[in-house]
Design an enzyme around this catalytic site. Structure first.
Site, PDB file in Angstrom:
ATOM      1  N   LYS A   1     -11.752  -3.622  -1.965  1.00 15.06           N
ATOM      2  CA  LYS A   1     -12.839  -2.645  -2.002  1.00 15.06           C
ATOM      3  C   LYS A   1     -12.378  -1.209  -2.250  1.00 15.06           C
ATOM      4  O   LYS A   1     -13.137  -0.399  -2.727  1.00 15.06           O
ATOM      5  CB  LYS A   1     -13.693  -2.735  -0.730  1.00 15.06           C
ATOM      6  CG  LYS A   1     -13.037  -2.218   0.526  1.00 15.06           C
ATOM      7  CD  LYS A   1     -14.036  -2.199   1.647  1.00 15.06           C
ATOM      8  CE  LYS A   1     -13.793  -3.313   2.640  1.00 15.06           C
ATOM      9  NZ  LYS A   1     -12.434  -3.324   3.218  1.00 15.06           N
TER      10      LYS A   1
ATOM     11  N   LYS B   1       0.817  -1.214   0.000  1.00 11.32           N
ATOM     12  CA  LYS B   1       0.000   0.000   0.000  1.00 11.32           C
ATOM     13  C   LYS B   1       0.848   1.261   0.000  1.00 11.32           C
ATOM     14  O   LYS B   1       0.456   2.269  -0.578  1.00 11.32           O
ATOM     15  CB  LYS B   1      -0.967  -0.005   1.186  1.00 11.32           C
ATOM     16  CG  LYS B   1      -1.974  -1.135   1.056  1.00 11.32           C
ATOM     17  CD  LYS B   1      -3.235  -0.913   1.837  1.00 11.32           C
ATOM     18  CE  LYS B   1      -4.229  -1.982   1.409  1.00 11.32           C
ATOM     19  NZ  LYS B   1      -5.537  -1.892   1.949  1.00 11.32           N
TER      20      LYS B   1
ATOM     21  N   LYS C   1      -5.506  -9.324  -5.662  1.00 17.09           N
ATOM     22  CA  LYS C   1      -6.744  -9.686  -4.970  1.00 17.09           C
ATOM     23  C   LYS C   1      -7.822  -8.621  -5.180  1.00 17.09           C
ATOM     24  O   LYS C   1      -7.511  -7.442  -5.388  1.00 17.09           O
ATOM     25  CB  LYS C   1      -6.489  -9.937  -3.480  1.00 17.09           C
ATOM     26  CG  LYS C   1      -6.379  -8.696  -2.643  1.00 17.09           C
ATOM     27  CD  LYS C   1      -6.513  -8.979  -1.160  1.00 17.09           C
ATOM     28  CE  LYS C   1      -6.550  -7.650  -0.426  1.00 17.09           C
ATOM     29  NZ  LYS C   1      -7.536  -7.503   0.584  1.00 17.09           N
TER      30      LYS C   1
HETATM   31  N1  AQP Z   1     -10.037 -10.615  -2.185  1.00 17.60           N
HETATM   32  C1  AQP Z   1     -10.252 -11.167  -1.000  1.00 17.60           C
HETATM   33  N2  AQP Z   1     -10.415 -12.503  -0.905  1.00 17.60           N
HETATM   34  C2  AQP Z   1     -10.635 -13.086   0.293  1.00 17.60           C
HETATM   35  N3  AQP Z   1     -10.723 -12.409   1.464  1.00 17.60           N
HETATM   36  C3  AQP Z   1     -10.576 -11.078   1.411  1.00 17.60           C
HETATM   37  N4  AQP Z   1     -10.602 -10.122   2.359  1.00 17.60           N
HETATM   38  C4  AQP Z   1     -10.376  -8.916   1.795  1.00 17.60           C
HETATM   39  N5  AQP Z   1     -10.215  -9.057   0.471  1.00 17.60           N
HETATM   40  C5  AQP Z   1     -10.332 -10.387   0.202  1.00 17.60           C
HETATM   41  C6  AQP Z   1     -10.874 -10.379   3.774  1.00 17.60           C
HETATM   42  O1  AQP Z   1     -12.007  -9.609   4.131  1.00 17.60           O
HETATM   43  C7  AQP Z   1     -11.904  -9.271   5.506  1.00 17.60           C
HETATM   44  C8  AQP Z   1     -12.225  -7.827   5.699  1.00 17.60           C
HETATM   45  O2  AQP Z   1     -11.218  -7.084   5.088  1.00 17.60           O
HETATM   46  P1  AQP Z   1     -10.876  -5.617   5.522  1.00 17.60           P
HETATM   47  O3  AQP Z   1     -11.892  -4.729   4.988  1.00 17.60           O
HETATM   48  O4  AQP Z   1     -10.760  -5.528   6.988  1.00 17.60           O
HETATM   49  O5  AQP Z   1      -9.448  -5.314   4.952  1.00 17.60           O
HETATM   50  P2  AQP Z   1      -8.677  -5.756   3.662  1.00 17.60           P
HETATM   51  O6  AQP Z   1      -8.149  -7.114   3.860  1.00 17.60           O
HETATM   52  O7  AQP Z   1      -7.640  -4.697   3.399  1.00 17.60           O
HETATM   53  O8  AQP Z   1      -9.802  -5.764   2.516  1.00 17.60           O
HETATM   54  P3  AQP Z   1      -9.874  -4.961   1.171  1.00 17.60           P
HETATM   55  O9  AQP Z   1     -11.181  -5.244   0.544  1.00 17.60           O
HETATM   56  O10 AQP Z   1      -8.644  -5.227   0.341  1.00 17.60           O
HETATM   57  O11 AQP Z   1      -9.888  -3.467   1.655  1.00 17.60           O
HETATM   58  P4  AQP Z   1      -8.945  -2.267   1.263  1.00 17.60           P
HETATM   59  O12 AQP Z   1      -9.094  -2.110  -0.213  1.00 17.60           O
HETATM   60  O13 AQP Z   1      -9.455  -1.110   2.022  1.00 17.60           O
HETATM   61  O14 AQP Z   1      -7.561  -2.612   1.680  1.00 17.60           O
HETATM   62  C9  AQP Z   1     -10.504  -9.632   5.963  1.00 17.60           C
HETATM   63  O15 AQP Z   1     -10.545 -10.806   6.748  1.00 17.60           O
HETATM   64  C10 AQP Z   1      -9.776  -9.881   4.683  1.00 17.60           C
HETATM   65  O16 AQP Z   1      -8.759 -10.846   4.840  1.00 17.60           O
END
Ligand code: AQP
Length: 328
Positions: A197, A111, A194
């Site tokens: 969001k 990031k 991956k």
């Molecule tokens: N692509 C993914 N596949 C499987 N699991 C995923 N998680 C996130 N993306 C995937 C899991 O979702 C949970 C919540 O995630 P989070 O919002 O706390 O943080 P993150 O992992 O950083 O998710 P994002 O969607 O990628 O958010 P941003 O874009 O803000 O960084 C976690 O258990 C995560 O593992």
């Protein structure tokens, strides 16, 4: 009885990856366990979100939790910023983790690279320490997360062990639990990355709020691998990802799907997958809308969750302060 905790960061719209990789599992196995599912809005600050958006995303993520089956009677659903013990413990834990350890976190490396010098805020670097506090305040047994968060839970274990060795048993050392299938749902246009969001370009990402037409369009435009067989393989990351999604939304095994689609082209496979995804998500979307529209009901759920969580977190913070000599 086990105590479980996890969270969904309100940095954008919830994705199919969040749902299949983590949130869906939170709804399973609530009965007989003590569950804490929270909205880590303080974690969202490192992208300096628009205030209205982060507020709305927080309520939306709470509504998704309920829609996906997290039951407020069995699980505390709460907002991180409403429990000051999270930030207070973070300050304490900062002294039991090194710059070297935080620099090695893959998510920080990814990031901070993406955001350039401007994006390298201390909040992003600190993220794993706040996450350690989120977990350690609750004497959690299990942290069900997607693969991307495993390294952070491992660091939490190291911090807890280090603190316990210095001051005697204080924190339970938590175990990350990762689903076998779907732990990493990939972007439909770039299967090396991956689904996330906060991605600026959401065309390879299925958002839980996407209309049936938009979901179908995204699936039909998903990249595929060379060749034409619908089968999983290390050199077929795109089709493997689609098969994982198919299997998770229908409950059919990957082997059964491979057999069904032997000799059938990608076109038919994608059309069927789109239909299966829409069918699976439609009732969840309806529950989400109803939950979000009932603002009073949602606020009551969050208040009930806050009280339940604070009753566990606050005494733990007091215990820590006493052990390290802080006068309160
Ligand atoms: N692509 C993914 N596949 C499987 N699991 C995923 N998680 C996130 N993306 C995937 C899991 O979702 C949970 C919540 O995630 P989070 O919002 O706390 O943080 P993150 O992992 O950083 O998710 P994002 O969607 O990628 O958010 P941003 O874009 O803000 O960084 C976690 O258990 C995560 O593992």
């Amino acid at each position: 009885m086990k105590r479980k905790l996890s969270g969904i960061k309100p940095t954008g719209e919830v994705t199919l990856g969040n749902y299949l990789g983590a949130m869906r599992g939170w709804a399973d196995g609530q009965e007989g366990n003590e569950n804490f599912y929270f909205l880590p809005n303080l974690h969202a600050l490192n992208i300096r979100p628009n205030p209205t958006e982060v507020r709305n995303n927080t309520y939306a993520a709470a509504a998704w939790l309920v829609a996906m089956g997290v039951d407020p009677k069995l699980s505390a659903i709460y907002i991180q910023s409403q429990i000051p013990a999270h930030t207070e413990l973070t300050w304490v834990l900062n002294n039991y983790v090194t710059m070297g350890e935080l620099s090695r976190m893959t998510q920080f490396k990814d990031k901070s690279q993406k955001g350039g010098a401007e994006g390298q805020v201390v909040g992003l670097f600190e993220y794993p320490v706040l996450m350690a506090a989120d977990i350690l305040l609750y004497d959690v047994d299990e942290v069900p997360v997607g693969e991307d968060q495993k390294q952070h839970v491992e660091l939490t274990r190291d911090i807890a062990t280090r603190f316990n060795n210095l001051y005697g048993d204080t924190f339970k050392v938590p175990v990350p639990t990762i689903q076998k299938e779907g732990a990493r749902i990939m972007d439909l246009l770039n299967p090396e990355k991956k689904m996330s969001k906060s991605d600026a370009d959401a065309s390879g990402c299925i958002m839980m709020t996407d209309s049936p037409d938009l979901m179908s369009q995204k699936i039909k435009r998903a990249v595929t691998d060379s060749g034409s067989s619908v089968a999983t393989a290390d050199d077929k990351p795109a089709i493997t990802n689609l098969l994982v999604i198919y299997s998770l939304v229908t409950g059919e095994s990957m082997a059964a799907l491979e057999q069904r689609y032997a000799g059938v082209g990608y076109g038919q496979f994608k059309a069927d997958l789109a239909e299966a995804v829409v069918e699976h998500l439609t009732p969840i979307q309806a529950r989400y809308q109803a939950t979000l529209e009932d603002q009073d009901g949602l606020r009551a759920i969050l208040e009930q969750g806050r009280a339940k969580a604070a009753a566990v977190a606050e005494p733990k913070l007091v215990e820590v302060y006493e052990k390290i000599g802080m006068i309160r």
